[in-house]
Design an enzyme around this catalytic site. Sequence first.
Site, mmCIF file in Angstrom:
data_model
loop_
_atom_site.group_PDB
_atom_site.id
_atom_site.type_symbol
_atom_site.label_atom_id
_atom_site.label_comp_id
_atom_site.label_asym_id
_atom_site.label_seq_id
_atom_site.Cartn_x
_atom_site.Cartn_y
_atom_site.Cartn_z
ATOM 1 N NE ARG A 54 33.033 48.503 45.892
ATOM 2 C CZ ARG A 54 32.891 49.215 46.998
ATOM 3 N NH1 ARG A 54 32.291 50.374 46.945
ATOM 4 N NH2 ARG A 54 33.345 48.791 48.159
ATOM 5 C CB THR A 55 31.508 41.740 44.324
ATOM 6 O OG1 THR A 55 32.755 42.420 44.233
ATOM 7 C CG2 THR A 55 31.534 40.531 43.412
ATOM 8 C CE LYS A 83 21.722 24.574 60.675
ATOM 9 N NZ LYS A 83 20.540 24.180 59.902
ATOM 10 N NE ARG A 104 33.702 38.713 47.497
ATOM 11 C CZ ARG A 104 33.952 40.030 47.403
ATOM 12 N NH1 ARG A 104 33.860 40.789 48.473
ATOM 13 N NH2 ARG A 104 34.288 40.577 46.262
ATOM 14 C CG HIS A 132 37.568 39.740 42.860
ATOM 15 N ND1 HIS A 132 36.368 39.489 42.190
ATOM 16 C CD2 HIS A 132 37.275 40.704 43.780
ATOM 17 C CE1 HIS A 132 35.426 40.260 42.691
ATOM 18 N NE2 HIS A 132 35.937 40.996 43.660
#
Length: 369
Positions: A54-55, A83, A104, A132
């Site tokens: 969703r986000t 890396k 995120r 959040h």
Amino acid sequence: MQEKRNFLSPDDMSVEQLEQVFALADRITADPDAFKDICHGKVLATLFYEPSTRTRLSFEAAMHRLGGSVIGFSDASSSSATKGETVADTARMIGCYADIVAMRHPVEGAPQAAALYCNVPVINAGDGGHQHPTQTLTDLYTIRAKLGRLNNLTVGLCGDLKFGRTVHSLIQALSRYENITFVCISPKELVLPDYIFAQNCEGTNIRFEICEDLQEVIGKLDILYMTRIQRERFDDPDEYERLKDVYVLDNKKMAAAKEDMIVLHPLPRVNEIATEVDDDPRATYFAQAQYGMYARMALIMTLLGTEQNKKTLGGQMHLWQMPSPRQDKHLRCVNPKCLCTVQTTLPHLFVEKGGKKVCYYCDHEGVER
Ligand code: NCD
């Protein structure tokens, strides 16, 4: 020159600024066509180092619907993090490609670190078990639309209150409204972290109750905010197995709830809401996901300072300040889940909250060196 604005925690906006974002989201919802070219030529980068449905998709849909374009990745394994690139280096570079960034990350404080090194606005799309804030925008916008108010609310928060970052941000935001009662429903292993309570509720007139039994309290709630037990954040898989089905909301439990209570859930759900509840008119979690896209459209416009948004705000663009984090030679952060203890080239920085010096990245109190 306009100051760069970020959205890293709900505290980055006052209650008035939040209302401006919601008012803009209302206008977009009413006439989406009027906004379809507002971000033409602008690029959003979605840097998702952790799974999301969703986000990320609602951010991307939001930018496309505003006429902008999107670059990014949805899997850390396809980025240079594999890396060994630091968040700071990635952030320095991304500002050359994008006008705004949504990040995120599984480690607490990563978007906060990115905001320090990136020359375009950074949005926290979820950092570990910490915050959040755009889910909170979604939650508040849904509550405002469905109940018509953001004050005088008894809010049940149920499930994983320890690792559930959506709950942490929701408490931070709602504790600034009038006459709020939080009823925290969790097993004792998953209670709300002390620092969230201390920084948002202690010494305020917020009423705060703690209990383990959902059935006992459901009848007094205006909102029941269900959460998933956050499997990926447990150190001990056996503990997760023991706790995973501790709450299951079903029609039997719903029978004791008020007729106008709403059930929210940031989603994804696992077992904590039986599918039979989906047909109950009080089940609001799917509508909540749709409100989220409009709220994110309004947020993107606000952070980019689009012309249309300036008009909405009567020519007044409110700027909010980044906190001024400082080094303190006597203090360090010892939270093992914070980016500054994981990527050791990052300076330990502190801000003042509630009379205490807390880590700028993760909000944990600093410890004497
Ligand atoms: C939440 C998250 O990622 O914290 N999901 C979301 O963004 N809607 C909740 C969760 O994963 O349980």
